[in-house]
Design a protein around this motif. Structure first.
Motif, short mmCIF file in Angstrom:
data_model
loop_
_atom_site.label_atom_id
_atom_site.label_comp_id
_atom_site.label_asym_id
_atom_site.label_seq_id
_atom_site.Cartn_x
_atom_site.Cartn_y
_atom_site.Cartn_z
N THR A 156 0.84 -1.19 0.00
CA THR A 156 0.00 0.00 0.00
C THR A 156 0.88 1.25 0.00
O THR A 156 2.11 1.17 0.06
CB THR A 156 -0.91 0.01 1.23
N ARG A 157 0.25 2.41 -0.07
CA ARG A 157 1.01 3.66 -0.09
C ARG A 157 1.98 3.75 1.09
O ARG A 157 3.12 4.19 0.94
CB ARG A 157 0.04 4.85 -0.06
N GLN A 203 2.90 -0.95 -7.52
CA GLN A 203 3.69 -0.17 -6.58
C GLN A 203 4.19 1.17 -7.12
O GLN A 203 4.50 2.06 -6.32
CB GLN A 203 4.90 -0.99 -6.13
N PHE A 206 3.10 4.57 -5.76
CA PHE A 206 3.29 4.83 -4.34
C PHE A 206 4.76 4.94 -3.94
O PHE A 206 5.06 5.32 -2.80
CB PHE A 206 2.65 3.72 -3.50
#
Length: 270
Positions: A156-157, A203, A206
């Protein structure tokens, strides 16, 4: 979990933890005892991925004995989609660990993948390079590709850089080095290309600038290896003369080109 079960057991309760344990144990039983059943493997891994996406459930998963057994499951034993879902679940659970334990949990998970890739390619240098394209080595390599693709989806971020450092950075160069070996053996490079594609897709948006630049460099090296070692597609046959082999070769060329262009588009957008 579904609302009726939550209503019966509640959140953050002993009953809820027992329910989570039962679900993970059931999924582990399906995978360990009936790993040859693709539909059952997908169902079990879908359950694990769904649980790992729940903020209340994911932190509890790494400590379960069943999770440990799943980490030790050989990468070549599950169908590709099931393997990707399993490693998405395992990586999400590791990332949900407490701050002081997160790095160790992710590092241990990814060290397992690196050790398996080293074992699969051991003794395959130089004149013996094509040994990696023989069974059971090649099945293990392709399974590790699926593991990396699944783990990339967990970034995730907040944790994208950590996942990239632990998973993608050490393994993508190894996959790029295998591309000429696959090409020389006449084996499709698409699984290797898709690994780069899925890491970029999941990805790249991010990642900090330095990590994004590293991914761009790794992708450029992969494209260069592809250009050097994968022969261009043959000229199309005359109208009406195409055979099933011609159709299969054209489909393979399309899959390769698509797998090359998709990460290039992600990099260009970034």
């Amino acid at each position: 979990l579904c609302p009726p079960l939550l209503a019966a057991w509640g959140r953050d309760t002993a009953g809820g933890a027992a329910l989570l344990t039962a679900c993970v144990e059931a999924a582990a039983v399906y995978l360990l005892r009936w790993r040859g059943e693709p539909a059952l493997a997908r169902a079990a891994c879908s359950l694990l991925a769904s649980l790992a996406r729940l903020s209340a459930a994911a932190p509890l998963m790494p400590s379960l004995p069943a999770t440990r057994r799943l980490v030790e499951l050989p990468a070549s034993t599950l169908p590709g989609r099931a393997q990707r879902l399993l490693y998405e679940a395992l990586c999400r659970a590791a990332l949900a660990a407490a701050d002081d334990a997160r790095a160790a949990a992710v590092g241990e998970l990814c060290a397992t993948l690196r050790a398996r890739l080293v074992a699969a390619t051991d003794g395959c240098a130089g004149a013996n390079a094509q040994l990696v394209c023989q069974e059971p080595r090649v099945s293990e390599v392709l399974g590790i590709c699926d593991c990396v693709r699944g783990a990339a989806r967990a970034g995730t971020r907040r944790h994208a850089a950590a996942v990239y450092d632990a998973v993608a950075a050490p393994l993508l160069p190894a996959f790029a080095s295998l591309l000429p070996v696959f090409a020389a053996a006449g084996r499709s490079p698409v699984p290797l290309l898709k690994t780069f594609r899925d890491v970029a897709t999941a990805q790249l948006a991010f990642l900090p600038a330095a990590h994004a630049a590293a991914l761009a460099t790794a992708s450029a090296e992969m494209v260069a290896a592809y250009a050097r070692h994968v022969p261009p597609p043959a000229a199309p046959p005359a109208a009406g003369a195409a055979t099933a082999a011609d159709d299969a070769a054209e489909e393979e060329s399309y899959r390769q080109l698509k797998s090359l262009l998709e990460p290039a588009g992600q990099l260009a957008s970034r």
